[in-house]
Scaffold this active site. Sequence first.
Site, PDB file in Angstrom:
ATOM      1  N   HIS A  38       2.055 -16.518  -9.284  1.00 49.34           N
ATOM      2  CA  HIS A  38       3.117 -16.028 -10.165  1.00 49.34           C
ATOM      3  C   HIS A  38       3.901 -17.201 -10.743  1.00 49.34           C
ATOM      4  O   HIS A  38       4.819 -17.705 -10.098  1.00 49.34           O
ATOM      5  CB  HIS A  38       4.069 -15.134  -9.371  1.00 49.34           C
ATOM      6  CG  HIS A  38       3.413 -13.943  -8.757  1.00 49.34           C
ATOM      7  ND1 HIS A  38       2.568 -14.034  -7.681  1.00 49.34           N
ATOM      8  CD2 HIS A  38       3.477 -12.626  -9.080  1.00 49.34           C
ATOM      9  CE1 HIS A  38       2.134 -12.819  -7.363  1.00 49.34           C
ATOM     10  NE2 HIS A  38       2.674 -11.953  -8.202  1.00 49.34           N
ATOM     11  N   HIS A 269       4.262 -12.942 -15.263  1.00 50.22           N
ATOM     12  CA  HIS A 269       4.649 -12.587 -13.898  1.00 50.22           C
ATOM     13  C   HIS A 269       3.569 -12.947 -12.876  1.00 50.22           C
ATOM     14  O   HIS A 269       3.814 -13.726 -11.958  1.00 50.22           O
ATOM     15  CB  HIS A 269       4.989 -11.096 -13.800  1.00 50.22           C
ATOM     16  CG  HIS A 269       5.135 -10.617 -12.399  1.00 50.22           C
ATOM     17  ND1 HIS A 269       6.331 -10.564 -11.739  1.00 50.22           N
ATOM     18  CD2 HIS A 269       4.196 -10.220 -11.500  1.00 50.22           C
ATOM     19  CE1 HIS A 269       6.132 -10.149 -10.501  1.00 50.22           C
ATOM     20  NE2 HIS A 269       4.847  -9.928 -10.334  1.00 50.22           N
ATOM     21  N   GLU A 418      18.015   2.578   9.367  1.00 47.32           N
ATOM     22  CA  GLU A 418      16.999   2.055  10.295  1.00 47.32           C
ATOM     23  C   GLU A 418      16.260   0.852   9.713  1.00 47.32           C
ATOM     24  O   GLU A 418      16.015  -0.135  10.407  1.00 47.32           O
ATOM     25  CB  GLU A 418      15.967   3.136  10.645  1.00 47.32           C
ATOM     26  CG  GLU A 418      16.502   4.296  11.456  1.00 47.32           C
ATOM     27  CD  GLU A 418      17.127   5.369  10.578  1.00 47.32           C
ATOM     28  OE1 GLU A 418      17.071   5.254   9.338  1.00 47.32           O
ATOM     29  OE2 GLU A 418      17.682   6.338  11.149  1.00 47.32           O
ATOM     30  N   HIS A 480      10.989  15.492  14.548  1.00 53.28           N
ATOM     31  CA  HIS A 480      11.508  14.460  15.439  1.00 53.28           C
ATOM     32  C   HIS A 480      10.519  14.066  16.536  1.00 53.28           C
ATOM     33  O   HIS A 480      10.787  13.160  17.310  1.00 53.28           O
ATOM     34  CB  HIS A 480      12.808  14.935  16.092  1.00 53.28           C
ATOM     35  CG  HIS A 480      13.984  14.897  15.161  1.00 53.28           C
ATOM     36  ND1 HIS A 480      13.930  15.450  13.898  1.00 53.28           N
ATOM     37  CD2 HIS A 480      15.215  14.360  15.289  1.00 53.28           C
ATOM     38  CE1 HIS A 480      15.097  15.253  13.302  1.00 53.28           C
ATOM     39  NE2 HIS A 480      15.891  14.587  14.124  1.00 53.28           N
TER      40      HIS A 480
HETATM   41  C1  LIG Z   1       7.438  -3.662  -1.338  1.00 52.86           C
HETATM   42  C2  LIG Z   1       6.658  -4.258  -2.460  1.00 52.86           C
HETATM   43  N1  LIG Z   1       6.184  -3.473  -3.431  1.00 52.86           N
HETATM   44  C3  LIG Z   1       5.451  -3.992  -4.437  1.00 52.86           C
HETATM   45  C4  LIG Z   1       5.170  -5.315  -4.478  1.00 52.86           C
HETATM   46  C5  LIG Z   1       4.289  -5.888  -5.565  1.00 52.86           C
HETATM   47  N2  LIG Z   1       5.129  -6.685  -6.503  1.00 52.86           N
HETATM   48  C6  LIG Z   1       5.198  -7.997  -6.417  1.00 52.86           C
HETATM   49  S1  LIG Z   1       6.247  -8.674  -7.534  1.00 52.86           S
HETATM   50  C7  LIG Z   1       6.593  -7.158  -8.182  1.00 52.86           C
HETATM   51  C8  LIG Z   1       7.539  -7.026  -9.332  1.00 52.86           C
HETATM   52  C9  LIG Z   1       8.800  -7.671  -9.020  1.00 52.86           C
HETATM   53  O1  LIG Z   1       9.606  -7.749 -10.127  1.00 52.86           O
HETATM   54  P1  LIG Z   1      10.794  -8.779 -10.116  1.00 52.86           P
HETATM   55  O2  LIG Z   1      11.452  -8.786  -8.836  1.00 52.86           O
HETATM   56  O3  LIG Z   1      11.626  -8.494 -11.327  1.00 52.86           O
HETATM   57  O4  LIG Z   1      10.084 -10.176 -10.261  1.00 52.86           O
HETATM   58  P2  LIG Z   1       9.746 -10.982 -11.577  1.00 52.86           P
HETATM   59  O5  LIG Z   1       8.838 -10.123 -12.387  1.00 52.86           O
HETATM   60  O6  LIG Z   1      11.037 -11.224 -12.258  1.00 52.86           O
HETATM   61  O7  LIG Z   1       9.097 -12.203 -11.082  1.00 52.86           O
HETATM   62  C10 LIG Z   1       5.891  -6.161  -7.510  1.00 52.86           C
HETATM   63  C11 LIG Z   1       5.985  -4.728  -7.842  1.00 52.86           C
HETATM   64  C12 LIG Z   1       5.678  -6.109  -3.449  1.00 52.86           C
HETATM   65  N3  LIG Z   1       5.441  -7.413  -3.383  1.00 52.86           N
HETATM   66  N4  LIG Z   1       6.439  -5.574  -2.471  1.00 52.86           N
END
Ligand SMILES: Cc1ncc(C[n+]2csc(CCOP(=O)(O)OP(=O)(O)O)c2C)c(N)n1
Length: 674
Positions: A38, A269, A418, A480
């Site tokens: 990224h 990204h 939690e 539960h």
């Molecule tokens: C819990 C979780 N869900 C999905 C992902 C996959 N994922 C990685 S980065 C991202 C998008 C994140 O967007 P942002 O925080 O705005 O990062 P940017 O595009 O600005 O680098 C996703 C959905 C992940 N790493 N963790």
Amino acid sequence: MNAIARETADAIGVADKDMANALRFIAADAVQRAESGHPGMPMGMADVATVLFTRFLKFNPADPEWQDRDRFVLSAGHGSMLLYGLLHLTGYEDVTLEEIRNFRQLGSTTAGHPEYGHMPGVETTTGPLGQGITTAVGMALAEQLQQNRYGDSLVDHHTYVIAGDGCLMEGISQEAISLAGHLKLNKLIVLWDDNSISIDGSTDLSVSDDQAKRFEASGWAVNAIDGHDPEAVAAAITAAKGNDRPTLIACRTIIGFGSPNKAGTASTHGSPLGHDEIAASREQLDWPHEPFVIPEAIGKAWRAAGERSRPAYEAWQERLQQAKQELRDEFLRTSKGVLPAGWQADLDAFKRELAEEQPALATRKASGATLKVLTNSIPELIGGSADLTGSVNTKTPDTLPISADDFSGRYIHYGVREHAMAAVMNGIALHGGFIPYGGTFLVFADYMRAAMRLSALMGQRVIYVLTHDSIGLGEDGPTHQPVETLPMLRATPNFNVYRPADAMETAECWALALEDGDTPSGIALSRQTLPALRTDYSEENLSARGAYVLAEAGKAPRKVTLLATGSEVSLAMAARGILEAKGIGTAVVSMPCWERFDQQDADYKAEVLGPDTVRVGVEAAVGFGWDRYVGERGAFIGMQSFGASAPAAQLYEHFGITAEAIVEAATTRLDNEE
Ligand SMILES: Cc1ncc(C[n+]2csc(CCOP(=O)(O)OP(=O)(O)O)c2C)c(N)n1
């Protein structure tokens, strides 16, 4: 500019922009080389990170474990190259250019997402969005607790977080923000990469929250700045350090900053920019240098940033030496995670008491009684519960509540949060100085799952107190009553699941959870009262091998082995009584911890399991995983479905988890073989 590093940089004619560009291109080039990763986030946040690391962050690359360092958490873990670039440039010896060039390759420390323990300077594993910011709440809380104990001459550091839109969209972030605001963790500073882009495109697609108002509503100070203006970043961090609340700095940035055709779009990204686009970015940012070549002056300015905290470090070492010996020893002992002398003797005395009194107790109550002893002898134990204190018995006379006004306590009222509880416990453990434990119902492990998995992945001593562990909880019904939760936890590598059968085993399992410094534990405990089965005092911790023969066959040689855990061990004992009366030699094996048993040698396993006997597994949960213990001739008595709402005794009858059913299963198999 306020620091030596800036002075050095100025003296050699290096601007913030040059330093940030070094970071940008290390990231973009490493991602390109790996053909994976990224680049957008590191390019967008390079200016912010440069200001943080060159002017504010207190750290010493020569001693990454310095207890009073500021913590930096890259919650947006997908931007890992930003962190690796920072660690390399500031002079962490192990973070070599070679490692950077091997980004995301097998055996390199530069994993796809930052992994704790792989590389110095990585404070926590991040990648599952929302975990980092919540773990950081735990770190900031641990700092306050530690400062309260040892004073600000030994403990006085900040926790900085870079979080993206994704982290703030995740539900766990709300729990984290809410708890941090409630506790007024004013040394927590979150730098939000406010770039309005996530994977699917513009964040307009999915979110229209007013983040500033959201944080303000939870008691945070909020500031919004241009994340590409170093002086604005510096001013905002300076202001944040003076706040009496945690601070969010919304840093408006452009993802993929510097890429002429891709900046500001989701295409930067999650994939390399491409050779042509990187070349165009070099032109746009006036960075003519080859990949991984850092001009000398810029490299020097970065290393000076890494040296910046040296005087603070040395002064701190001096203060540590001058601290009262008792205080210093305690600080160092707890920081290293070494348990105090004497705790085992106290627990041993408790075990003797149990042998004497042989109390019939729900194991959740036995756990509470054990904790009363342990929290008295181990001051670094920090308890808590997600609003079930009275049910999970996690509070003891020694653990007074922690509040925004009083960090001398040892008990965290996590509220009904939690997931945050689990991630905050990770943060407390990672920070060092404390051993966190926290309680909720076993079934809600599902709510904590993502953070529990990280406890295991990072090898942290976090202890989960998981009560109401089966249909035995009764009337609250199937919502539960966990049936699949034990297998889920057992399937998790490096996670020890304990399910003690009575008060004595409960005490033993607690001891094991504490001794296992690199493994989190979940202790599954009954709501219902259980008889005392271990009525003799044994100096040896019989639960340590994970399974052991609780009752050997009587007069006749062993033909049947009943294997059970927790509340079902007493059922197995009842079944044994019936079988023995029929002249069938029957042993009962208690299996409080499968993971430990699996590590025993073949001889011990055979001795316990009795491979030539008919084996019946008994557990009030689904049978997933039992096959390997009962073998092909064996049977399993447990749940085949979700539970139901009714008194516990009726449910055991209804679902056929009874002594008679165990006897029937054993005798049918014996008959079939004869
Ligand atoms: C819990 C979780 N869900 C999905 C992902 C996959 N994922 C990685 S980065 C991202 C998008 C994140 O967007 P942002 O925080 O705005 O990062 P940017 O595009 O600005 O680098 C996703 C959905 C992940 N790493 N963790």
